[in-house]
Design an enzyme around this catalytic site. Structure first.
Site, PDB file in Angstrom:
ATOM      1  N   PRO A   1      67.103  15.713  43.482  1.00 48.03           N
ATOM      2  CA  PRO A   1      67.931  14.536  43.175  1.00 48.03           C
ATOM      3  C   PRO A   1      67.117  13.240  43.107  1.00 48.03           C
ATOM      4  O   PRO A   1      67.588  12.241  42.544  1.00 48.03           O
ATOM      5  CB  PRO A   1      68.959  14.495  44.312  1.00 48.03           C
ATOM      6  CG  PRO A   1      68.443  15.397  45.366  1.00 48.03           C
ATOM      7  CD  PRO A   1      67.519  16.372  44.722  1.00 48.03           C
TER       8      PRO A   1
ATOM      9  N   GLU B   1      67.324  20.496  53.247  1.00 47.02           N
ATOM     10  CA  GLU B   1      67.169  19.042  53.187  1.00 47.02           C
ATOM     11  C   GLU B   1      66.139  18.600  52.150  1.00 47.02           C
ATOM     12  O   GLU B   1      66.203  17.507  51.620  1.00 47.02           O
ATOM     13  CB  GLU B   1      66.764  18.570  54.589  1.00 47.02           C
ATOM     14  CG  GLU B   1      67.044  17.133  54.899  1.00 47.02           C
ATOM     15  CD  GLU B   1      68.501  16.724  54.696  1.00 47.02           C
ATOM     16  OE1 GLU B   1      69.411  17.568  54.911  1.00 47.02           O
ATOM     17  OE2 GLU B   1      68.721  15.573  54.291  1.00 47.02           O
TER      18      GLU B   1
ATOM     19  N   ARG C   1      69.799  26.000  23.728  1.00 46.99           N
ATOM     20  CA  ARG C   1      70.491  25.805  22.446  1.00 46.99           C
ATOM     21  C   ARG C   1      69.650  25.024  21.443  1.00 46.99           C
ATOM     22  O   ARG C   1      69.961  25.001  20.252  1.00 46.99           O
ATOM     23  CB  ARG C   1      71.866  25.147  22.647  1.00 46.99           C
ATOM     24  CG  ARG C   1      71.819  23.751  23.185  1.00 46.99           C
ATOM     25  CD  ARG C   1      73.218  23.247  23.494  1.00 46.99           C
ATOM     26  NE  ARG C   1      73.997  22.912  22.298  1.00 46.99           N
ATOM     27  CZ  ARG C   1      73.830  21.813  21.571  1.00 46.99           C
ATOM     28  NH1 ARG C   1      72.896  20.927  21.884  1.00 46.99           N
ATOM     29  NH2 ARG C   1      74.567  21.582  20.515  1.00 46.99           N
TER      30      ARG C   1
ATOM     31  N   ASP D   1      74.535  15.938  17.279  1.00 46.53           N
ATOM     32  CA  ASP D   1      75.106  15.908  18.627  1.00 46.53           C
ATOM     33  C   ASP D   1      75.090  14.510  19.214  1.00 46.53           C
ATOM     34  O   ASP D   1      74.167  13.744  18.970  1.00 46.53           O
ATOM     35  CB  ASP D   1      74.248  16.754  19.590  1.00 46.53           C
ATOM     36  CG  ASP D   1      74.487  18.224  19.431  1.00 46.53           C
ATOM     37  OD1 ASP D   1      75.540  18.595  18.926  1.00 46.53           O
ATOM     38  OD2 ASP D   1      73.586  18.983  19.834  1.00 46.53           O
TER      39      ASP D   1
HETATM   40  N1  ADE Z   1      69.407  19.372  44.137  1.00 51.47           N
HETATM   41  C1  ADE Z   1      70.398  18.727  44.787  1.00 51.47           C
HETATM   42  N2  ADE Z   1      70.924  17.752  44.047  1.00 51.47           N
HETATM   43  C2  ADE Z   1      70.262  17.767  42.844  1.00 51.47           C
HETATM   44  C3  ADE Z   1      70.340  17.000  41.659  1.00 51.47           C
HETATM   45  N3  ADE Z   1      71.212  16.004  41.507  1.00 51.47           N
HETATM   46  N4  ADE Z   1      69.493  17.304  40.659  1.00 51.47           N
HETATM   47  C4  ADE Z   1      68.587  18.292  40.802  1.00 51.47           C
HETATM   48  N5  ADE Z   1      68.468  19.057  41.897  1.00 51.47           N
HETATM   49  C5  ADE Z   1      69.296  18.796  42.914  1.00 51.47           C
END
Ligand code: ADE
Length: 245
Positions: free
Chosen positions: A92, A119, A156, A171
């Site tokens: 993330p 975590e 794709r 697209d």
């Molecule tokens: N793992 C947990 N949240 C994530 C996200 N938003 N993007 C990629 N991997 C993740």
């Protein structure tokens, strides 16, 4: 050329359904891509195949240990020493995934997605990867869903997977604009009418209408994309009109 996609995950069964339908299924059976989920627990430590541990210095949660990921990647490299690899860490805190990234991935011969849980990752895992990518600004329970989305968006775009090339070129997001509205039969349904111009047979007018509506949609829904556009004089006129509405 067949693209190889390896996915390191503790939950490889999660990938069965999403890749067993529709276009991705056809891409696999048509030999455009081989998708190979790998349970990296087999490289876990000791009898219990441990893959996680507590952080040095203390703190909440468990981290993925380096050894299982290092060894899993060694095995992939040994099995296919000849391919150039993109090793993509699901995180993330990574760079936000977008259409341009999918286009970039679609040109590679070998992608390896690394899906974390817990975590986070031992920092040394990052020394192995070429990309750290996030699906978006939210936290999932693991990287699997993110990898599924990225694989789907990438596959794709592999040449030959989607027969009608123009459907890909038009697209939303591949042109910097959102796609224009579409209509099919019936021409009128519950007092909702298809715009006249689309039934006029005048291709010049239809293209112009579509382009304008594409701009309008982008203006209304995605001001962040709209402000990146370099507008022609005609488009500037339309933009004035959108602002008045
Ligand atoms: N793992 C947990 N949240 C994530 C996200 N938003 N993007 C990629 N991997 C993740």
């Amino acid at each position: 050329m067949r693209m190889q996609i390896d996915i390191l995950s503790l939950f490889p069964e999660m990938f069965e359904s999403p890749f067993s339908h529709s276009i991705v299924k056809r891409a696999i059976s048509g030999g455009h891509v081989h998708i190979n989920p790998i349970n990296f627990r087999k490289y876990g430590i000791g009898k219990h195949q441990i893959v996680d541990d507590t952080p040095y210095g203390g703190g909440a949660g468990m981290l993925l240990k380096p050894e299982p990921i290092f060894e899993a990647l060694d095995a992939i490299k040994e099995e296919r020493p000849e391919t150039k690899k993109r090793i993509i860490l699901m995180d993330p805190a990574g760079k936000p995934f977008d259409q341009a990234m999918a286009e970039d991935f679609a040109e590679e011969e070998h992608l390896v997605f690394v899906c974390g849980h817990y975590e986070g990752y031992d920092e040394r895992i990052r020394t192995l990867v070429t990309d750290e990518v996030s699906l978006g600004d939210y936290v999932l329970t693991g990287g699997e869903l993110a990898a599924m989305v990225m694989v789907d968006a990438t596959v794709r775009l592999i040449p030959g997977v989607v027969g009608n090339k123009s459907s890909i070129l038009e697209d939303s997001h591949s042109t910097g604009l959102l796609e224009h509205p579409h209509y099919t039969r019936p021409a009128s349904y519950r007092d909702l009418d298809v715009p006249e111009v689309l039934m006029s047979g005048n291709h010049g007018k239809i293209e112009e209408w579509r382009h304008k509506e594409s701009l309008r949609r982008t203006f209304e829904r995605r001001p962040d994309l709209f402000k990146e556009l370099e507008l022609s004089d005609q488009e500037k006129e339309w933009a004035k009109e959108f602002k008045q509405n």
